[in-house]
Motif scaffolding. Structure first.
Motif, PDB file in Angstrom:
ATOM      1  N   VAL A 121       5.671  40.705  57.602  1.00 40.58           N
ATOM      2  CA  VAL A 121       5.900  41.930  58.368  1.00 40.58           C
ATOM      3  C   VAL A 121       4.792  42.934  58.052  1.00 40.58           C
ATOM      4  O   VAL A 121       4.532  43.237  56.885  1.00 40.58           O
ATOM      5  CB  VAL A 121       7.273  42.547  58.046  1.00 40.58           C
ATOM      6  CG1 VAL A 121       7.444  43.872  58.785  1.00 40.58           C
ATOM      7  CG2 VAL A 121       8.394  41.583  58.422  1.00 40.58           C
ATOM      8  N   GLN A 122       4.158  43.430  59.091  1.00 39.79           N
ATOM      9  CA  GLN A 122       3.127  44.456  58.925  1.00 39.79           C
ATOM     10  C   GLN A 122       3.803  45.825  58.946  1.00 39.79           C
ATOM     11  O   GLN A 122       4.436  46.201  59.930  1.00 39.79           O
ATOM     12  CB  GLN A 122       2.091  44.370  60.048  1.00 39.79           C
ATOM     13  CG  GLN A 122       0.979  45.402  59.931  1.00 39.79           C
ATOM     14  CD  GLN A 122      -0.010  45.320  61.078  1.00 39.79           C
ATOM     15  OE1 GLN A 122       0.074  44.431  61.922  1.00 39.79           O
ATOM     16  NE2 GLN A 122      -0.942  46.253  61.114  1.00 39.79           N
ATOM     17  N   ILE A 123       3.674  46.568  57.856  1.00 45.38           N
ATOM     18  CA  ILE A 123       4.373  47.844  57.706  1.00 45.38           C
ATOM     19  C   ILE A 123       3.395  49.004  57.867  1.00 45.38           C
ATOM     20  O   ILE A 123       2.299  48.990  57.313  1.00 45.38           O
ATOM     21  CB  ILE A 123       5.051  47.931  56.324  1.00 45.38           C
ATOM     22  CG1 ILE A 123       6.043  46.773  56.134  1.00 45.38           C
ATOM     23  CG2 ILE A 123       5.760  49.271  56.146  1.00 45.38           C
ATOM     24  CD1 ILE A 123       6.586  46.670  54.729  1.00 45.38           C
ATOM     25  N   SER A 124       3.813  50.007  58.624  1.00 48.68           N
ATOM     26  CA  SER A 124       3.033  51.243  58.726  1.00 48.68           C
ATOM     27  C   SER A 124       3.978  52.421  58.561  1.00 48.68           C
ATOM     28  O   SER A 124       5.105  52.409  59.063  1.00 48.68           O
ATOM     29  CB  SER A 124       2.299  51.328  60.066  1.00 48.68           C
ATOM     30  OG  SER A 124       3.209  51.294  61.150  1.00 48.68           O
ATOM     31  N   VAL A 125       3.530  53.441  57.838  1.00 50.36           N
ATOM     32  CA  VAL A 125       4.343  54.627  57.562  1.00 50.36           C
ATOM     33  C   VAL A 125       3.576  55.859  58.014  1.00 50.36           C
ATOM     34  O   VAL A 125       2.398  56.012  57.699  1.00 50.36           O
ATOM     35  CB  VAL A 125       4.674  54.743  56.059  1.00 50.36           C
ATOM     36  CG1 VAL A 125       5.511  55.989  55.797  1.00 50.36           C
ATOM     37  CG2 VAL A 125       5.405  53.499  55.558  1.00 50.36           C
ATOM     38  N   VAL A 126       4.251  56.724  58.769  1.00 49.24           N
ATOM     39  CA  VAL A 126       3.667  58.008  59.155  1.00 49.24           C
ATOM     40  C   VAL A 126       4.606  59.112  58.709  1.00 49.24           C
ATOM     41  O   VAL A 126       5.826  58.939  58.698  1.00 49.24           O
ATOM     42  CB  VAL A 126       3.415  58.099  60.679  1.00 49.24           C
ATOM     43  CG1 VAL A 126       2.380  57.095  61.112  1.00 49.24           C
ATOM     44  CG2 VAL A 126       4.713  57.898  61.456  1.00 49.24           C
ATOM     45  N   GLN A 127       4.046  60.245  58.312  1.00 50.47           N
ATOM     46  CA  GLN A 127       4.841  61.393  57.886  1.00 50.47           C
ATOM     47  C   GLN A 127       4.749  62.472  58.952  1.00 50.47           C
ATOM     48  O   GLN A 127       3.680  63.011  59.214  1.00 50.47           O
ATOM     49  CB  GLN A 127       4.361  61.907  56.537  1.00 50.47           C
ATOM     50  CG  GLN A 127       4.625  60.922  55.394  1.00 50.47           C
ATOM     51  CD  GLN A 127       4.238  61.481  54.038  1.00 50.47           C
ATOM     52  OE1 GLN A 127       3.196  62.082  53.877  1.00 50.47           O
ATOM     53  NE2 GLN A 127       5.093  61.258  53.050  1.00 50.47           N
ATOM     54  N   LEU A 128       5.902  62.754  59.578  1.00 46.71           N
ATOM     55  CA  LEU A 128       5.968  63.707  60.672  1.00 46.71           C
ATOM     56  C   LEU A 128       7.164  64.631  60.470  1.00 46.71           C
ATOM     57  O   LEU A 128       7.960  64.441  59.557  1.00 46.71           O
ATOM     58  CB  LEU A 128       6.106  62.964  62.008  1.00 46.71           C
ATOM     59  CG  LEU A 128       4.998  61.970  62.371  1.00 46.71           C
ATOM     60  CD1 LEU A 128       5.432  61.106  63.543  1.00 46.71           C
ATOM     61  CD2 LEU A 128       3.705  62.699  62.703  1.00 46.71           C
ATOM     62  N   SER A 129       7.291  65.596  61.362  1.00 47.09           N
ATOM     63  CA  SER A 129       8.474  66.461  61.306  1.00 47.09           C
ATOM     64  C   SER A 129       9.689  65.668  61.773  1.00 47.09           C
ATOM     65  O   SER A 129       9.570  64.666  62.478  1.00 47.09           O
ATOM     66  CB  SER A 129       8.280  67.687  62.199  1.00 47.09           C
ATOM     67  OG  SER A 129       8.266  67.315  63.571  1.00 47.09           O
ATOM     68  N   ALA A 130      10.883  66.140  61.397  1.00 42.55           N
ATOM     69  CA  ALA A 130      12.117  65.443  61.760  1.00 42.55           C
ATOM     70  C   ALA A 130      12.270  65.339  63.270  1.00 42.55           C
ATOM     71  O   ALA A 130      12.645  64.284  63.800  1.00 42.55           O
ATOM     72  CB  ALA A 130      13.318  66.153  61.147  1.00 42.55           C
ATOM     73  N   SER A 131      11.983  66.418  63.995  1.00 41.21           N
ATOM     74  CA  SER A 131      12.153  66.402  65.450  1.00 41.21           C
ATOM     75  C   SER A 131      11.232  65.375  66.103  1.00 41.21           C
ATOM     76  O   SER A 131      11.637  64.668  67.034  1.00 41.21           O
ATOM     77  CB  SER A 131      11.892  67.791  66.027  1.00 41.21           C
ATOM     78  OG  SER A 131      10.587  68.250  65.698  1.00 41.21           O
ATOM     79  N   GLU A 132       9.999  65.276  65.613  1.00 40.54           N
ATOM     80  CA  GLU A 132       9.071  64.287  66.164  1.00 40.54           C
ATOM     81  C   GLU A 132       9.554  62.870  65.886  1.00 40.54           C
ATOM     82  O   GLU A 132       9.489  61.991  66.757  1.00 40.54           O
ATOM     83  CB  GLU A 132       7.678  64.480  65.556  1.00 40.54           C
ATOM     84  CG  GLU A 132       6.944  65.717  66.005  1.00 40.54           C
ATOM     85  CD  GLU A 132       5.610  65.870  65.292  1.00 40.54           C
ATOM     86  OE1 GLU A 132       4.576  65.760  65.974  1.00 40.54           O
ATOM     87  OE2 GLU A 132       5.596  66.084  64.069  1.00 40.54           O
TER      88      GLU A 132
END
Length: 300
Positions: A121-132
């Protein structure tokens, strides 16, 4: 309607550039243009405004984006489901995450365990606001999200409660309120605040509490990283309301200059939840990750 045409459409909608979208899909620009025209013929509508830079969607194109994402996700989920029958989880897991630096919630540990158990499994993580993140999980742009929700559960999503932690006042140790056993919101009127951005759920919660009490406050600095919030408060820029669950031991330089004081007369807390699309809308990888998280937070 071919899946590759939808994939090329989504790439162009997200990149807003024929050059970037063609590079992302590993095709020449003329091939991308041909694919977009074929899709427009299939749906009998123009999807992009011609001659604009960056590339701009028409109203029809904008309406197609979430549906195209869901279609591509459904196709990927179908492939992954077949692979799961053979006991091998593959594909991708796109996770949205809140600002987890120094937090006691062991998100990185969960992610490491999942990655070790499912190396394909290729994993990617992004940090955004809750609403986004909520919007992206609903639209198929993310497979799941670790978010700070308020007092409602978004439609179309399963919510796995992880924790609820109180907010406390962080102030310099020489601040007049540092010696208090607890403080009320009324005592914070006139203080200078270091705050999270307006898009963050915790900021919404705090703003709502002050407005509900008929109080105003002065915000002198907005930053989107907890370490910087603590550093600025420790340097005397202002005070802040922060989650008690932050792992303050990881910030010895800033926290040595801080005093944490409980709030009284108001219940302010930050929830942290994992959100996943309901039913078959969730990808196999997202379902498996949610199962792992549930096993970690459920009572033994």
């Amino acid at each position: 309607m071919e899946l590759r045409h939808l994939r090329h459409f989504v790439a162009l909608a997200e990149e807003r550039s024929f050059t970037a979208a063609a590079g992302r899909e590993h095709i020449v620009q003329s091939g991308l243009s041909t694919s977009i025209r074929a899709l427009e013929k299939d749906v009998n509508a123009l999807l992009f405004v011609r001659g604009t830079r960056p590339v701009r969607l028409t109203a029809e194109g904008d309406a197609l984006v979430p549906l195209a994402r869901r279609t591509l996700e459904a196709a990927a989920a179908a492939r992954q489901t077949v692979q799961e029958v053979h006991g091998v989880l593959a594909g991708q897991l796109r996770i949205g995450a809140l600002q987890t630096t120094g937090h006691t919630l062991p998100f990185a540990g969960w992610l490491a365990e999942f990655a070790t158990a499912h190396p394909r499994v290729q994993i990617s993580v992004v940090q955004l606001s809750a609403s986004e993140m909520v919007q992206l999980v609903q639209d198929g742009g993310l497979d799941c999200g670790l978010v700070a929700l308020l007092d409602h559960e978004p439609p179309g999503l399963d919510v796995v409660p992880l924790l609820a932690e109180p907010l406390v006042l962080a102030c310099p140790r020489d601040h007049p309120l540092a010696a208090a056993s607890a403080v009320r919101l009324e005592q914070l009127v006139g203080e200078r605040f270091v705050e999270a951005p307006p898009a963050w759920a915790i900021r919404t919660e705090i703003d709502r509490a002050f407005a509900g009490a008929g109080l105003k406050r002065q915000i002198v600095c907005e930053v989107n990283e907890w370490v910087m919030v603590l550093d600025l408060v420790g340097a005397g820029v202002g005070v802040a309301l922060v989650p008690r669950g932050l792992d303050f031991t990881l910030h010895p330089r800033s926290t040595a200059a801080l005093q944490l004081v409980p709030l009284t007369g108001v219940q302010l807390e930050r929830r942290v939840d994992l959100i996943v699309p309901t039913g078959h809308a969730a990808t196999p990888a997202a379902r498996r990750f949610a199962e792992l998280v549930r096993s970690k937070v459920s009572p033994a």
